[in-house]
Write an enzyme that holds these catalytic residues in place. Structure first.
Site, mmCIF file in Angstrom:
data_model
loop_
_atom_site.group_PDB
_atom_site.id
_atom_site.type_symbol
_atom_site.label_atom_id
_atom_site.label_comp_id
_atom_site.label_asym_id
_atom_site.label_seq_id
_atom_site.Cartn_x
_atom_site.Cartn_y
_atom_site.Cartn_z
ATOM 1 N N GLU A 1 -11.827 -18.216 7.977
ATOM 2 C CA GLU A 1 -10.455 -18.294 7.442
ATOM 3 C C GLU A 1 -9.511 -18.724 8.567
ATOM 4 O O GLU A 1 -8.466 -19.322 8.323
ATOM 5 C CB GLU A 1 -10.037 -16.927 6.876
ATOM 6 N N SER B 1 -10.975 -5.038 -4.456
ATOM 7 C CA SER B 1 -10.007 -4.135 -3.830
ATOM 8 C C SER B 1 -10.711 -3.194 -2.862
ATOM 9 O O SER B 1 -11.878 -2.846 -3.053
ATOM 10 C CB SER B 1 -9.264 -3.331 -4.903
ATOM 11 N N THR B 2 -9.976 -2.810 -1.826
ATOM 12 C CA THR B 2 -10.498 -1.908 -0.807
ATOM 13 C C THR B 2 -10.228 -0.467 -1.230
ATOM 14 O O THR B 2 -9.062 -0.075 -1.337
ATOM 15 C CB THR B 2 -9.756 -2.133 0.534
ATOM 16 N N HIS C 1 0.829 -1.218 0.000
ATOM 17 C CA HIS C 1 0.000 0.000 0.000
ATOM 18 C C HIS C 1 0.858 1.261 0.000
ATOM 19 O O HIS C 1 0.474 2.275 -0.581
ATOM 20 C CB HIS C 1 -0.956 0.002 1.211
ATOM 21 N N GLY D 1 -9.935 -8.584 4.983
ATOM 22 C CA GLY D 1 -9.106 -7.971 6.019
ATOM 23 C C GLY D 1 -8.807 -8.987 7.107
ATOM 24 O O GLY D 1 -9.357 -10.093 7.108
ATOM 25 N N ASP E 1 -6.122 -15.770 -4.567
ATOM 26 C CA ASP E 1 -6.128 -14.865 -3.410
ATOM 27 C C ASP E 1 -5.199 -13.669 -3.662
ATOM 28 O O ASP E 1 -5.678 -12.568 -3.903
ATOM 29 C CB ASP E 1 -5.711 -15.599 -2.126
ATOM 30 N N HIS F 1 -15.187 -13.506 3.193
ATOM 31 C CA HIS F 1 -14.163 -14.352 3.824
ATOM 32 C C HIS F 1 -14.809 -14.927 5.076
ATOM 33 O O HIS F 1 -15.290 -14.172 5.930
ATOM 34 C CB HIS F 1 -12.940 -13.516 4.214
HETATM 35 C C1 LIG Z 1 -4.388 -13.895 2.972
HETATM 36 N N1 LIG Z 1 -5.776 -13.846 3.277
HETATM 37 C C2 LIG Z 1 -6.516 -12.708 3.329
HETATM 38 N N2 LIG Z 1 -7.514 -12.658 4.242
HETATM 39 C C3 LIG Z 1 -8.251 -11.538 4.387
HETATM 40 N N3 LIG Z 1 -8.078 -10.435 3.670
HETATM 41 C C4 LIG Z 1 -7.111 -10.433 2.743
HETATM 42 C C5 LIG Z 1 -6.301 -11.579 2.511
HETATM 43 N N4 LIG Z 1 -5.467 -11.293 1.508
HETATM 44 C C6 LIG Z 1 -5.729 -10.000 1.139
HETATM 45 N N5 LIG Z 1 -6.703 -9.480 1.899
HETATM 46 C C7 LIG Z 1 -7.261 -8.118 1.866
HETATM 47 O O1 LIG Z 1 -6.864 -7.490 0.664
HETATM 48 C C8 LIG Z 1 -6.117 -6.296 0.921
HETATM 49 C C9 LIG Z 1 -5.073 -6.085 -0.154
HETATM 50 O O2 LIG Z 1 -5.694 -5.795 -1.376
HETATM 51 P P1 LIG Z 1 -6.465 -4.424 -1.703
HETATM 52 O O3 LIG Z 1 -5.677 -3.290 -1.091
HETATM 53 O O4 LIG Z 1 -7.833 -4.527 -1.119
HETATM 54 O O5 LIG Z 1 -6.469 -4.376 -3.185
HETATM 55 C C10 LIG Z 1 -5.543 -6.546 2.313
HETATM 56 O O6 LIG Z 1 -5.195 -5.338 2.954
HETATM 57 C C11 LIG Z 1 -6.696 -7.277 3.002
HETATM 58 O O7 LIG Z 1 -7.677 -6.365 3.443
HETATM 59 ZN ZN LIG Z 2 -8.846 -13.280 0.237
#
Ligand SMILES: CNc1ncnc2c1ncn2[C@@H]1O[C@H](COP(=O)(O)O)[C@@H](O)[C@H]1O
Ligand SMILES: [Zn+2]
Length: 348
Positions: A205, A100-101, A68, A175, A287, A202
């Site tokens: 997990e 994406s967030t 980020h 997240g 993922d 999710h």
């Molecule tokens: C490994 N398992 C996981 N479990 C939960 N959330 C995950 C993740 N992997 C990624 N993210 C989520 O995706 C964001 C990054 O992409 P974006 O900035 O949104 O594009 C991470 O900050 C988290 O919120």
């Molecule tokens: Zn995920």
């Protein structure tokens, strides 16, 4: 050297339904970003977990923080998103749901709205390039930001669902799963559902989230991310499994992510086996192909070699993923046609 198997898995037409944009940034793109921001002193090993290595899930979340920092302007997002889409297309992914967030960055003037608009611009650019990939977008809720932000995110997603010509199709809840209480997100998720946004959550997990998973399953979601600890053998429960089965909710399964994030001890113990054996819709996904240093071809290949799937079974697995997409029926029909045309040349 590329083996005959490598060629098969690369050419296999695929559907990717669980890909976080900033987790999907390849080392090639990271290199470009590092060059533009040398003052951050970020090195490659801070953004990806190499072959044979693993980290705790908690440590994995540190990687996203570093990425980020590298991706904090509209220009960066545009480059990252176009690169990621091109890479999936080169891996024969014919349909991609990116998630994406939306972030705001005070320093660079990035707004959440600008964030989403930029991702949509990247999707349009790739379409104009004529890439053979249909890309849709899920707006992500990061649990860390709490229910108020979640509600605002849903409102934003709703706006874009109406104005993006069908590109924004749903909401993701993601997240750090150990942060926050799933229950608090129910109002936002219910609102999303009521306005026609699809839900991919999710779920389980990490272990010991039975109550939260039960509440979220009552929505019910349209798809489940991971679902690692739903079944009784790993501390879940039969009643959770029954809810998933009754509503026929597809699972998005990410093998390498779960092994490298240490929520599953090894490939052969992955819960893909449990759900696949029951004939439940199970979709292989990446993922975070950047952070976990993989791609969708490799994930299919790993699933096949670990669980002894024939080429015919692998073909069926990728084809059945079409039924789990969030885009409308007409898109499913187009994709099925594509699979039919490609079958004789890929599955010789
Ligand atoms: C490994 N398992 C996981 N479990 C939960 N959330 C995950 C993740 N992997 C990624 N993210 C989520 O995706 C964001 C990054 O992409 P974006 O900035 O949104 O594009 C991470 O900050 C988290 O919120
Ligand atoms: Zn995920």
């Amino acid at each position: 050297m590329e083996t005959e198997a490598d060629v098969f898995y690369r050419q296999l037409p695929k559907v990717e339904l669980h890909a976080h944009l900033n987790g999907s940034v390849s080392s090639h793109t990271i290199e470009k970003l590092i060059k533009t921001k040398p003052h951050l002193n970020i090195e490659h090993n801070m953004t990806a977990i190499g072959k044979g290595q693993s980290r705790t899930l908690d440590e994995c979340f540190q990687y996203f923080k570093v990425i980020h920092q590298l991706v904090d302007t509209e220009e960066d997002i545009l480059m990252v998103a176009t690169d990621v889409i091109r890479e999936f297309a080169a891996d024969s992914v014919k349909y991609l749901e990116l998630r994406s967030t939306p972030r705001e960055e005070k320093n660079t003037g990035l707004t959440k709205k600008g964030y989403i608009e930029t991702v949509l611009r990247a999707i349009q650019l790739c379409k104009n390039e004529g890439l053979d990939i249909d890309v849709r977008f899920l707006v992500a809720i990061d649990r860390r930001n709490g229910p108020q932000v979640a509600m605002e995110t849903v409102e934003l997603a709703e706006e874009f669902m109406l104005s993006s010509d069908g590109v924004v199709v749903g909401i993701d809840l993601s997240g750090d799963p150990t942060v926050g209480d799933g229950k608090t997100f129910l109002p936002a998720l219910e609102r999303a559902k009521n306005c026609g946004l699809k839900l991919s959550l999710h779920l389980s997990e990490v272990a010991a989230q039975l109550e939260e998973s039960d509440l979220l399953l009552n929505l019910p979601p349209d798809r489940i991310g991971h679902g690692t600890f739903l079944h009784p053998e790993v501390g879940g429960s039969q009643s959770l499994v029954d809810k998933v089965l009754k509503n026929n909710i597809p699972l998005e399964l990410c093998l390498t992510s779960n092994i490298k994030g240490q929520t599953v001890p090894c490939y052969s113990k992955h819960h893909f086996k449990y759900w696949y054996q029951m004939g439940h819709p199970s979709v292989i996904c990446t993922d975070d192909k950047g952070v976990f240093y993989t791609d969708l071809s490799q994930e299919y290949q790993l699933a096949a070699s670990t669980f002894g799937l024939s080429r015919e079974a692998v073909w069926k697995l990728s084809q059945q993923a079409i039924d789990c997409i969030f885009a409308p029926e007409t898109v499913k029909q187009q994709l099925k046609q594509k699979w039919t045309i490609l079958k004789p040349q890929v599955l010789q």
